[in-house]
Design an enzyme around this catalytic site. Sequence first.
Site, short mmCIF file in Angstrom:
data_model
loop_
_atom_site.label_atom_id
_atom_site.label_comp_id
_atom_site.label_asym_id
_atom_site.label_seq_id
_atom_site.Cartn_x
_atom_site.Cartn_y
_atom_site.Cartn_z
N THR A 1 -9.57 32.69 13.95
CA THR A 1 -8.34 32.28 13.26
C THR A 1 -8.75 31.54 11.99
O THR A 1 -9.79 30.88 11.95
CB THR A 1 -7.49 31.31 14.11
OG1 THR A 1 -8.28 30.17 14.38
CG2 THR A 1 -7.06 31.95 15.41
N GLU B 1 -4.37 34.39 18.63
CA GLU B 1 -4.61 33.98 20.02
C GLU B 1 -3.78 34.81 21.01
O GLU B 1 -3.97 34.70 22.22
CB GLU B 1 -4.25 32.50 20.21
CG GLU B 1 -5.20 31.52 19.55
CD GLU B 1 -4.86 31.21 18.11
OE1 GLU B 1 -4.16 32.01 17.45
OE2 GLU B 1 -5.31 30.16 17.61
N LYS C 1 9.62 15.09 8.44
CA LYS C 1 10.19 14.07 9.32
C LYS C 1 10.84 13.00 8.47
O LYS C 1 10.16 12.22 7.81
CB LYS C 1 9.11 13.48 10.22
CG LYS C 1 8.58 14.54 11.17
CD LYS C 1 7.49 14.04 12.07
CE LYS C 1 7.08 15.18 13.00
NZ LYS C 1 5.79 15.02 13.58
N TRP D 1 14.16 15.77 12.06
CA TRP D 1 13.29 16.82 11.56
C TRP D 1 14.07 17.79 10.66
O TRP D 1 15.19 18.18 10.97
CB TRP D 1 12.69 17.62 12.71
CG TRP D 1 11.64 16.89 13.49
CD1 TRP D 1 11.31 15.55 13.39
CD2 TRP D 1 10.78 17.43 14.49
NE1 TRP D 1 10.30 15.24 14.25
CE2 TRP D 1 9.96 16.37 14.95
CE3 TRP D 1 10.61 18.70 15.03
CZ2 TRP D 1 8.98 16.56 15.94
CZ3 TRP D 1 9.66 18.88 16.02
CH2 TRP D 1 8.84 17.82 16.47
#
Length: 546
Positions: free
Chosen positions: A185, A330, A443, A448
Site C-alpha cells: 500500500t 488490503e 473536527k 465532524w
Amino acid sequence: MNAHMMDVPLLISSLIKFADRYHGNTEIVTRTVEGPIHRYTYSEAHRRSKTLANALANLGVKKGDRIATLAWNTHRHLEIYYGVSGSGVICHTVNPRLFLEQIAYIINHAGDCCLFFDLTFSPIVEKLAPLLQHVNHYILMSDKSNLQKSNVPNLLCYEEILSQASTEFAWPDLDEKTDSSLCYTSGTTGNPKGVMYQHRTTILHSYAAAMPDALNLSARDVILPVVPMFHANAWGLPYAAALTGAKLVLPGAGMDGASLFELFEKEKVTLSAGVPTIWMGLVSHLKDKNLKFSTLKRTVIGGSAVPPAMTRSFEKDYNVEVIHAWGMTEMSPLGTVSSLKNKHLSLDREEQLAIKDKQGRAIFGVDLKIVDDNGVELPWDGKAFGELLVRGPWILNNYFRNEKNDSLRKDSDGLDWFPTGDVATIDPEGFMQITDRAKDVIKTGGEWISSIDLENTAVSHPDVIEAAVIAVYHPKWDERPLLIAVKKQGATVSKKELIEFFKDKVAKWWIPDDVVFVNELPHTATGKLQKNKLREEYANYKLPIS
Ligand code: ADP
C-alpha cells in the site's frame, strides 16, 4: 472428515488453463511500450506463461521466492502474473510512480530475487540497482533489439529467456493457501506495508468481482483496465477476465485521453476501470474534440470517491453506466459496489444517481460494520458515521513480515475485523457511504465535517475542475475547512462567489472559511489527492476570522 466432493484446489493457473481451453481464440490486445499493437490469444498467453515458468526455473527461481515487476499493463506483464504465481513463485508488482527510496525499501523488504521491468523504467532501475540487496537478475520486458537502450548491468532480455526455455510445463498442484502475489500500500505516512494474497483468495475474489451486481463481467465483454496492474492487481481484472473469457485490451504506457480513446474505439471496448483522476483526462479530451464512445457501456470508478458531476457526465452525456466501487489493497481490493436493487428501478433518474454516489453495498464474502470510538456498532440509518471495519475471506489477516501480528481488531463477540481507516455511514438498505478518511475528517468544535462532501460540492460548480478540502487551525473551533481549488481554464469565479455557492447545499457550519486557487493539486502514486502534502503546505495558513 467425509469427502463426498472433489478436492480441487483453487489455483491461479486454473484461470489461464480454463481461458485457453474454453476461450482459446479470444484476443488479448496490447499497445506495447515499444509502440506497435500486439495481438494474440488466451491459448498463446497460456503457452508463453508456461514457457516463462520454465525460464524462471532456468534462472534458479524456486517456489516461495519473490520476483518484482516495474511494468505497465501489457501482455508480458499478464504472462508474469500467470507464469510466476502459477508456478508457486510470488509476483510482486511495484508501483513505479513511488519515490526511488520507497521502491528500494519495498523490493528489499520483500526480498525480491528478480526484477522484470519495462523499457520506460530503465532510468529508474539504473539508479535503483545499487540499492537493491537481493536482486540477482534484471530482466528487460522487451526483445533483444532494445537491450542496448538500457544501461542496467548484466541485463537479461524477456524474449530471449523465453526463447531458450521449453514450452512444455505442467502447472504444480499447489495447496490453494499458497502465497501468490504481493502488493504494497502506498502508505501516506510511514513505510509502505505489504499485502500478500493467496491462490484461494485470488480465485474467490475473481468470482465475486465477476458477479452481475459487482463488475458484471462476461465472455461478451471487451475489458480495458486503465487501473494499472501495479495498483492492487488492476482490481483483479487480469484474473477475472480469464475467469469469464472476456477479451482483454491492455493500454501499455498510453494513459492520456487521446491514446485511451483511440484504443477504446478500435478494439470495441465495452467495460473499463480506473480512478477518477484518469477519467478527468479522458472526459476533457472527449469534450474538447466533441467525441462520443461508440461501444463503451460501463466503467468501474473507484480508488477515491467519484465526484457526482463525473457520474452524471458519463451517464447522461455519454450513456455510459458508472459502476462506483470501493475497496482497498488490503481487500484484494473489492469491498462494495453501488448497484441498484429491484425496488430502486421505479425511482427517477436523479434518485438512482444519488444512490450511485454512495460507495455501495457489500458483495457476498465481505461483511461491514461502522463503530464509534469505543468499538460499539452504530445503526444503519444513513446518518450515524463511524470507523468502517471489514472481514471476509479475501481480506488481509496480517501485513507481510509484520511480526507484531496486530493488523486486526477483535470485537466483543471475539470476531476479528480489519479497520479500514475510513469513516462511513450505512443506510437501511446496506449502502455504505464514505464520509472521509479518518485522518482527513475536519473536527470543528467537537463535531465532524466530511471533506469529501465539500469537495463534491465544489466540483459541481461549473468553473471548478478539482478541489481539496483540508482542516486548518482555528483559535475558536480548533479546525475549520479550507477549500483549495483548481479553476477551469479561463474561468473567472471569485473566492466570494465560490463560498456563496455552498449556501443551501451543505449545513451552514460546514461552509469552508476560505478558498485558495491553485494551478494543480498534488496526487499520490495511485492518483489520489495527497492531502498530507497540502496539510503541510498550509499548516500555518491564517483563516479570515469573522
Ligand atoms: P493506497 O492508495 O493507499 O495504496 P488503496 O488503493 O488500497 O491504497 O486505497 C484504499 C483507500 O482508498 C480506501 O480505504 C478509501 O479511503 C479510498 N477509496 C477507495 N475507493 C473509494 C471510493 N469509491 N470512494 C472513496 N474512497 C475510496
